[in-house]
Scaffold this motif. Structure first.
Motif, short mmCIF file in Angstrom:
data_model
loop_
_atom_site.label_atom_id
_atom_site.label_comp_id
_atom_site.label_asym_id
_atom_site.label_seq_id
_atom_site.Cartn_x
_atom_site.Cartn_y
_atom_site.Cartn_z
N ARG A 65 0.81 -1.42 -0.09
CA ARG A 65 0.06 0.00 -0.07
C ARG A 65 0.88 1.21 0.02
O ARG A 65 0.59 2.07 -0.57
N PHE A 66 1.88 1.42 0.88
CA PHE A 66 2.67 2.64 0.83
C PHE A 66 3.47 2.76 -0.33
O PHE A 66 3.44 3.73 -0.97
N ILE A 67 4.19 1.62 -1.01
CA ILE A 67 4.90 1.58 -2.32
C ILE A 67 3.98 2.33 -3.52
O ILE A 67 4.57 3.02 -4.15
N VAL A 68 2.95 1.68 -3.51
CA VAL A 68 1.93 1.96 -4.69
C VAL A 68 1.68 3.57 -4.54
O VAL A 68 1.83 4.24 -5.58
N VAL A 69 1.39 4.12 -3.44
CA VAL A 69 0.93 5.43 -3.14
C VAL A 69 2.23 6.43 -3.83
O VAL A 69 2.32 7.28 -4.50
N ILE A 70 3.50 5.94 -3.05
CA ILE A 70 4.58 6.81 -3.38
C ILE A 70 4.94 6.77 -4.74
O ILE A 70 5.46 7.87 -5.30
N LEU A 267 15.03 -0.39 -0.58
CA LEU A 267 15.21 -0.08 0.82
C LEU A 267 14.17 -0.28 1.75
O LEU A 267 14.15 -0.74 2.98
N PHE A 268 12.76 -0.09 1.40
CA PHE A 268 11.65 -0.07 2.37
C PHE A 268 11.23 -1.62 2.49
O PHE A 268 10.65 -1.81 3.30
N ALA A 269 11.56 -2.35 1.28
CA ALA A 269 11.27 -3.63 1.39
C ALA A 269 11.97 -4.39 2.55
O ALA A 269 11.24 -5.09 3.51
N GLY A 270 13.28 -4.00 2.70
CA GLY A 270 14.15 -4.29 3.76
C GLY A 270 13.66 -4.00 5.15
O GLY A 270 13.75 -4.41 6.23
N LEU A 271 13.35 -2.42 5.23
CA LEU A 271 12.90 -1.77 6.44
C LEU A 271 11.47 -2.41 6.94
O LEU A 271 11.54 -2.88 8.11
N PHE A 272 10.56 -2.61 5.98
CA PHE A 272 9.23 -3.26 6.65
C PHE A 272 9.68 -4.56 7.23
O PHE A 272 8.88 -4.97 8.02
N ALA A 273 10.36 -5.37 6.41
CA ALA A 273 10.63 -6.79 6.81
C ALA A 273 11.26 -6.79 8.43
O ALA A 273 10.87 -7.27 9.42
#
Length: 402
Positions: A65-70, A267-273
């Motif tokens: 959801r976050f990545i789609v909006v960004i 980077l956010f894939a790693g951060l969210f995980a």
């Protein structure tokens, strides 16, 4: 969650903070960022998959959801182009920064920065002293301006996706006005003194191009506000329409590439995980309690780490003070005064260093491409400590001392 489960998150944050300084050429490649994320995230993904699959699925959905909006905001604004030039007088430069302070809440700090930095540099290309203009641009447009809406800065978007009403951040207008108002006044006085005897470019009429992209952007914003069923899919479709129906020529003129978006996605894939177990811990560890402590703690970490994980970490701590678990729409349940402190600290203090917020390095790189000699990492901090430090002390006293 065992304490060792926090190690991958800490390792990834340290990599994000220091590899751009220690190995800039190597870190610049998104492939290498992907390798780091994969190596660091794999142990925690295996652990969560075995021990907490529901938590892993929750973070995965939140990430999408976050990545789609960004991505939608980034792609659509990449096709909006400002043609023409301004005269780089102190009054005009201050006006551009003021406009950016408003646009950052509609286009996001990244979108507003990409849209305005090149016209501002063109307006001042005949001037000798330009670095201070870029520094204040980073202070205001790339950071402090984006606190009024969830679109303004990624941490606030995460809060919106976790239960904070879209219009809630409008209540932060007093902090926004104090910080950005004072910065604009200081900038005008500074620029007037420095540019008193410098030649400026002759003004050429400005026009904004990209009617299709502007319409699609409005569609994205309306979809975010209305929150219809299938919101994420609708926003993704709008982004595709904005990209393919928009102008490739305008994107070329804006030097648009997918590189920054790929970087954020990786980077956010790693951060969210890796953040998942940390949020559970922070929810139980009450390391800070008062609004002032939340303001300074979230701000201090946002200065050297990305402000989005910082926001989530302290939001989890604040929720824990109220006995709320960090799941579902928990951020919307946090006591408003504490949430205001976390929001402003995370957003404002991203301006303290080049690595505090994603647009900072981007603006610096664009300025250097235009021949502007920018200060070093620590040279920039001389400006931020001297100018922003007293300003943030005033914010803490005025709004969060009680």
């Amino acid at each position: 969650m065992p304490i060792l489960s926090a190690v991958p998150f800490v390792a990834l944050l340290l990599a994000i903070a220091f590899l751009p300084l220690a190995a800039p050429a190597w870190w610049q490649q998104n492939r290498n960022k992907g390798i780091v994320v994969l190596v660091v995230s794999t142990p925690i993904l295996i652990y969560l998959g075995a021990r907490a699959p529901q938590l892993l699925a929750e973070k995965g959905l939140e990430y999408v959801r976050f990545i789609v909006v960004i991505s939608a905001l980034f792609v659509v604004t990449g096709g909006i182009h400002i043609r023409g030039s301004l005269a780089g007088t102190p009054l005009v430069n201050t006006g551009v920064l003021g406009i950016g302070a408003v646009l950052a809440n509609v286009l996001g700090t990244t979108g507003a920065s990409v849209l305005l930095i090149r016209p501002l540099l063109r307006a001042n290309k005949r001037r000798e002293h330009v670095a201070h203009i870029v520094i204040f641009f980073i202070f205001i447009v790339a950071n402090c301006a984006g606190v009024l809406t969830p679109i303004g800065d990624p941490p606030l978007l995460l809060g919106f996706l976790r239960g904070v009403p879209f219009t809630w951040t409008l209540r932060l207008w007093p902090q926004w006005l104090v910080v950005n108002g004072i910065l604009l006044v200081v900038f005008y006085a500074w620029d007037r003194r420095v540019g008193k005897h410098e030649a400026v470019l002759v003004h050429e009429p400005l026009r904004i191009e990209g009617s299709v992209e502007i319409l699609v952007l409005l569609g994205v914003i309306v979809t975010i506000l209305a929150a219809p069923p299938g919101r994420t899919l609708i926003i993704a479709v709008l982004a595709l329409i904005g990209y393919f129906a928009g102008s490739a020529d305008r994107r070329t003129q804006n030097a648009f590439t997918f590189t920054p978006l790929i970087e954020v996605t990786v980077l956010f894939a790693g951060l969210f995980a890796t953040m998942a177990p940390v949020l559970e811990m922070m929810n139980h560890w009450t390391v800070v309690r008062t609004p002032a402590q939340f303001f300074w703690a979230s701000g201090a970490l946002s200065s050297v780490l990305d402000n989005s994980p910082t926001y989530l970490a302290f939001a989890a701590t604040a929720a824990g003070l109220q006995g709320v678990t960090p799941h579902g729409n928990y951020i919307g349940l946090i006591e408003p005064h504490i949430l205001a402190a976390i929001s402003t600290g995370s957003v404002f203090m991203g301006a303290n260093t080049y690595i505090g917020n994603a647009p900072n390095f981007m603006v610096r790189a664009i300025a250097e491409e235009h021949g502007v000699k920018m200060p070093s990492f620590f040279g920039y901090m001389v400006y931020s400590v001297g100018i922003l430090g007293p300003l943030f002390i005033a914010v803490a006293v005025l709004f969060f001392a009680a």
